[in-house]
Design a protein around this motif. Structure first.
Motif, PDB file in Angstrom:
ATOM      1  N   LEU A 124      50.539  20.554  75.579  1.00 36.40           N
ATOM      2  CA  LEU A 124      50.684  21.488  74.459  1.00 36.40           C
ATOM      3  C   LEU A 124      50.191  22.868  74.842  1.00 36.40           C
ATOM      4  N   ILE A 127      52.811  24.596  76.869  1.00 31.59           N
ATOM      5  CA  ILE A 127      53.918  25.075  76.035  1.00 31.59           C
ATOM      6  C   ILE A 127      53.524  26.360  75.317  1.00 31.59           C
ATOM      7  N   ARG A 128      52.309  26.374  74.754  1.00 30.60           N
ATOM      8  CA  ARG A 128      51.855  27.592  74.069  1.00 30.60           C
ATOM      9  C   ARG A 128      51.785  28.770  75.040  1.00 30.60           C
ATOM     10  N   VAL A 142      52.271  25.535  67.653  1.00 34.48           N
ATOM     11  CA  VAL A 142      52.782  24.284  68.207  1.00 34.48           C
ATOM     12  C   VAL A 142      51.841  23.158  67.822  1.00 34.48           C
ATOM     13  N   TYR A 144      51.683  18.532  67.393  1.00 31.46           N
ATOM     14  CA  TYR A 144      52.286  17.275  67.813  1.00 31.46           C
ATOM     15  C   TYR A 144      51.891  16.172  66.838  1.00 31.46           C
ATOM     16  N   ILE A 149      57.309  17.288  68.421  1.00 29.52           N
ATOM     17  CA  ILE A 149      56.669  18.592  68.581  1.00 29.52           C
ATOM     18  C   ILE A 149      57.177  19.499  67.479  1.00 29.52           C
ATOM     19  N   LEU A 151      57.381  23.201  65.669  1.00 30.24           N
ATOM     20  CA  LEU A 151      57.256  24.642  65.875  1.00 30.24           C
ATOM     21  C   LEU A 151      57.241  25.337  64.525  1.00 30.24           C
ATOM     22  N   ALA A 168      59.951  24.216  74.242  1.00 27.34           N
ATOM     23  CA  ALA A 168      59.206  23.071  73.706  1.00 27.34           C
ATOM     24  C   ALA A 168      59.902  21.748  73.991  1.00 27.34           C
ATOM     25  N   VAL A 174      61.853  18.081  69.481  1.00 30.99           N
ATOM     26  CA  VAL A 174      61.339  19.271  68.804  1.00 30.99           C
ATOM     27  C   VAL A 174      61.894  19.333  67.389  1.00 30.99           C
ATOM     28  N   ASN A 176      62.310  22.112  64.602  1.00 33.13           N
ATOM     29  CA  ASN A 176      62.263  23.573  64.475  1.00 33.13           C
ATOM     30  C   ASN A 176      62.005  23.947  63.021  1.00 33.13           C
TER      31      ASN A 176
END
Length: 534
Positions: A124, A127-128, A142, A144, A149, A151, A168, A174, A176
């Motif tokens: 994570l 990703i950030r 972000v 989990y 995941i 966003l 992501a 993901v 969104n």
């Protein structure tokens, strides 16, 4: 040997006594419980969640008598004590667990086995970090949960949202939930088109036709055949206004040309063509048309002309229908603003006019021809730039010379037995396009108006022919939000339903209406089918 045997016997006897004492104590304790007399047991349902490879412990209030699980491939149940059951997750899925206690009660459990979490806090964080690098200044959070995941936050545009999802998605599925800033309205592109054409022609005709109506008791004529000679007859009777008669004969002229000479004393004459013409045709069309970025626009200023079409037979005779074709000034184009800041144009300007010099007469109908100037191309320009997308320079010369053999070769005198026709044509055409990004007039700004040379009739009703202009809360739009969800913006950007025009949708050379001359019912052409369109 005896002491050992004695020890074994004593030990077994002690174990037997202990087991009997335990059963007697359990039997004596059972009646003393509050739920022993007339007790009722109700089934209960509970929810359990465990990950694959993990275990969860279930505590029971009463000693357990029996345990059953639905799908052993998903989870496994093991009694680790009289009142505890351990559930082990084996594979992702759902199943059921039933526990019976010694008093007859039952407990039901819905077990959900989750897959093993494959993402860690380090993932994570990476990703950030990538989101901050690729999308600086945009707040994206972000998180989990349940192997997904999530966003959240606000991005500048749809491109940023797409890139965030792609970054992501390298770690898993993901969801969104991003918001996007409301974009500005689409740019408006004004296309200016200038079509200029000059057609010039020059023609010279020189020829002579000789005829005799009685000189030497003979009737006849001499011609090169290039210009229509008169019809000679020995009747001596005039048959019309375009004829000449003497006692010895007559001459009928189908084309008098431009000079006619007759000598009564000699009964001879001549029709002479000595003509020089000059013509100029100038066309200047400047259609302007505006469209939004990526949208198609169309413009037509002209009319429709009728032409006959044979559409079958009626009573053994051909049935003639009347259809209409468009002509005039037409412009179709699609502008697209590119990432380079230029404007790509798909443009098709066209100018056509009726040409009665090439008309055709068919079954009593006179159908004019069409002179057409058309360009269809795709170019790319910057705002305000101009480009000559079409040009034509056409020069032609036509010369026809005729003479009578031998006689026409005699010097000076042979000119009477010769004819010459020479025509020169010169056509020049240019088409220039200029795209410009424009903005609408602000509210309350005076708009352009034409200057009418003559006044109109005063209005009959002194009332406005529109809704009141005063703005109230009922007719004022709410201010647009600063951000909206991504899916809502995508929905608003879908193409609208195409505008459907019932009539007049055809381009030049296409039929847009029909009338049947045989009296039958045919498609209606509308009130202004043959009237000019503006």
């Amino acid at each position: 040997m005896r002491p050992k045997a004695g020890v074994i016997i004593v030990s077994c006897s002690a174990l037997s006594l202990a087991l009997c004492a335990g059963r007697i104590a359990l039997a004596q304790a059972a009646p003393s419980t509050p739920t022993s007399a007339g007790a009722t047991f109700e089934d209960s349902t509970n929810e359990l969640s465990v990950a694959v490879g993990k275990a969860v412990l279930v505590d029971c209030a009463q000693p357990i008598q029996r345990v059953a699980i639905g799908l052993g491939d998903i989870a496994e149940a093991t009694a680790v004590s009289p009142t505890e059951v351990m559930i082990d997750g084996k594979a992702p899925g759902e199943t059921s667990l039933i526990i019976w206690d010694i008093l007859g009660g039952r407990q039901f459990f819905n077990i959900t086995v989750r897959p093993i979490a494959t993402i860690s806090s380090d993932n994570l964080d990476s990703i950030r970090r990538e989101l901050r690098t690729e999308l600086p200044g945009q707040t994206i959070r972000v998180s989990y949960s349940n192997s997904n995941i999530f966003l959240r936050g606000t991005v500048n545009d749809l491109t940023s949202s797409t890139r965030a999802v792609e970054i992501a998605s390298t770690a898993g599925k993901v969801v969104n939930l991003l918001d996007v800033n409301v974009p500005k309205s689409d740019s408006q592109i004004l296309l200016k088109v200038r079509i200029a054409s000059v057609d010039r022609n020059r023609a010279r005709q020189l020829g002579i036709n000789l005829f005799n109506l009685g000189l030497g008791n003979a009737v006849g004529g001499v011609t090169t055949g290039q210009f229509s000679p008169p019809q000679i007859s020995n009747s001596g009777t005039s048959v019309g206004q375009e004829s000449l008669a003497v006692p010895g004969g007559s001459a009928t002229f189908s084309q008098e040309l431009n000079l006619l000479a007759f000598f009564p004393g000699l009964d001879t004459g001549a029709s002479i063509s000595a003509l020089e013409t000059k013509g100029v045709v100038q066309v200047l069309a400047e259609p302007n048309l505006m469209a939004a970025d990526g949208k198609e626009a169309s413009f037509l200023s002209g009319g429709q002309y009728p032409y006959p079409v044979v559409s079958g037979t009626s009573g053994g005779l051909p049935a003639v229908s009347i259809e209409f074709k468009e002509y005039g000034i037409r412009l179709n184009f699609i502008p697209t603003i590119t990432p380079r800041g230029t404007i790509r144009l798909q443009v098709a300007p066209e100018v056509s006019a009726l040409d009665y010099t090439n008309e055709v007469t068919l079954s009593g109908f006179t159908v004019p021809g069409l002179t057409t100037r058309r360009v269809n191309t795709e170019v790319e320009l910057s705002d305000g730039e101009s480009l000559l997308i079409g040009g034509l320079l056409d020069k032609s010369l036509s010369d026809t010379f005729s003479k009578i053999p031998f006689i026409g070769d005699i010097p000076i005198l042979g000119k009477l037995f010769q004819s010459d026709s020479r025509t020169r044509n010169d056509s020049e055409l240019i088409v220039i396009v200029t795209p410009e990004i424009v903005a609408p007039f602000a509210a309350g700004t005076p708009i352009p108006a034409l200057n009418y040379p003559l006044p109109f009739i005063p209005p009959n009703s002194n009332i406005p022919m529109h809704q009141p202009d005063e703005k109230t809360a009922a007719n004022t739009l709410a201010p647009p939000p600063a951000t909206i969800p991504v899916e809502k913006l995508i929905e608003s950007m879908k193409p609208e339903k195409q505008l459907v025009i019932e009539s007049g949708t055809g381009g030049f050379g296409t039929s847009s209406g029909m009338m049947n001359s045989g009296g039958g019912a045919g498609p209606s052409t509308g009130a202004g089918a043959g009237a000019p369109q503006q």
